[in-house]
Structures are given as C-alpha cells and as structure tokens.
Scaffold this motif. Structure first.
Motif, short mmCIF file in Angstrom:
data_model
loop_
_atom_site.label_atom_id
_atom_site.label_comp_id
_atom_site.label_asym_id
_atom_site.label_seq_id
_atom_site.Cartn_x
_atom_site.Cartn_y
_atom_site.Cartn_z
N GLU A 27 -65.90 -12.03 -14.17
CA GLU A 27 -64.50 -12.67 -13.59
C GLU A 27 -63.23 -12.62 -14.39
N ALA A 28 -63.43 -13.34 -15.50
CA ALA A 28 -62.40 -13.63 -16.32
C ALA A 28 -61.71 -11.90 -16.65
N ASP A 29 -62.45 -10.99 -16.91
CA ASP A 29 -62.15 -9.85 -17.16
C ASP A 29 -61.34 -8.89 -16.08
N SER A 30 -62.11 -9.40 -14.99
CA SER A 30 -61.46 -8.65 -13.62
C SER A 30 -60.01 -9.25 -13.45
N THR A 31 -59.97 -10.55 -13.56
CA THR A 31 -58.78 -11.32 -13.31
C THR A 31 -57.72 -10.76 -14.39
N TRP A 76 -57.49 -7.80 -15.76
CA TRP A 76 -57.05 -6.66 -15.51
C TRP A 76 -56.01 -6.54 -14.42
N VAL A 77 -56.40 -7.45 -13.27
CA VAL A 77 -55.28 -7.31 -12.15
C VAL A 77 -53.99 -8.03 -12.71
N TYR A 78 -54.03 -9.04 -13.46
CA TYR A 78 -52.87 -9.53 -13.98
C TYR A 78 -52.00 -8.45 -14.90
N GLU A 79 -52.77 -7.98 -15.88
CA GLU A 79 -52.05 -6.93 -16.64
C GLU A 79 -51.58 -5.85 -15.64
N ASN A 80 -52.02 -5.34 -14.81
CA ASN A 80 -51.82 -4.32 -13.80
C ASN A 80 -50.64 -4.79 -13.18
N PHE A 81 -50.49 -6.01 -12.48
CA PHE A 81 -49.26 -6.69 -12.17
C PHE A 81 -48.12 -6.76 -12.74
N LEU A 82 -48.62 -7.03 -14.18
CA LEU A 82 -47.34 -7.05 -15.05
C LEU A 82 -46.70 -5.71 -15.28
N ARG A 83 -47.42 -4.77 -15.39
CA ARG A 83 -46.99 -3.20 -15.43
C ARG A 83 -46.26 -2.81 -14.54
#
Length: 63
Positions: free
Chosen positions: A49-53, A55-62
């Motif tokens: 769950e932390a890895d998925s979160t 990943w979503v957060y890093e993609n949002f920042l990009r």
C-alpha cells in the motif's frame, strides 16, 4: 517390590507432568508462530500500500 512400584509410579507421574508442560509449550509456540505469520502478512500488505501510494504521489508531482 513396593518400593519399585512406587518409584515407577512416581516416574510415570513425573513423565506425565513433563508431557503436559511440553504440550503447553508447543501450543504456545504454535500460537506465537501464527501471530508472527499474521503480522508478516499485514506488514507485506502495508508495504504494498505504501509503495502504491508513493508511486501515485511521485507521478502527481511529475505532472
């Protein structure tokens, strides 16, 4: 003969107590192992769950 019979009875009673103690310790060990297994499973779920979160957060920042 009576002394030998009493000694055998005492040995039997002692062995029976040791067996009961060993069975109790085994049951406690199994319970502990089950608890550890459950904790490991929960940890893996939380890591996924932390890895998925992350990943979503890093993609949002990009974006």
């Amino acid at each position: 003969m009576e002394r030998i019979a009493k000694a055998v009875d005492l040995d039997y009673a002692m062995a029976k107590r040791r067996l009961a103690a060993a069975e109790t310790a085994l049951a406690a060990s199994r319970e502990h192992a089950n608890t550890n297994d459950s904790a490991r499973i929960k940890l893996r779920e939380l890591v996924r769950e932390a890895d998925s979160t992350r990943w979503v957060y890093e993609n949002f920042l990009r974006a």
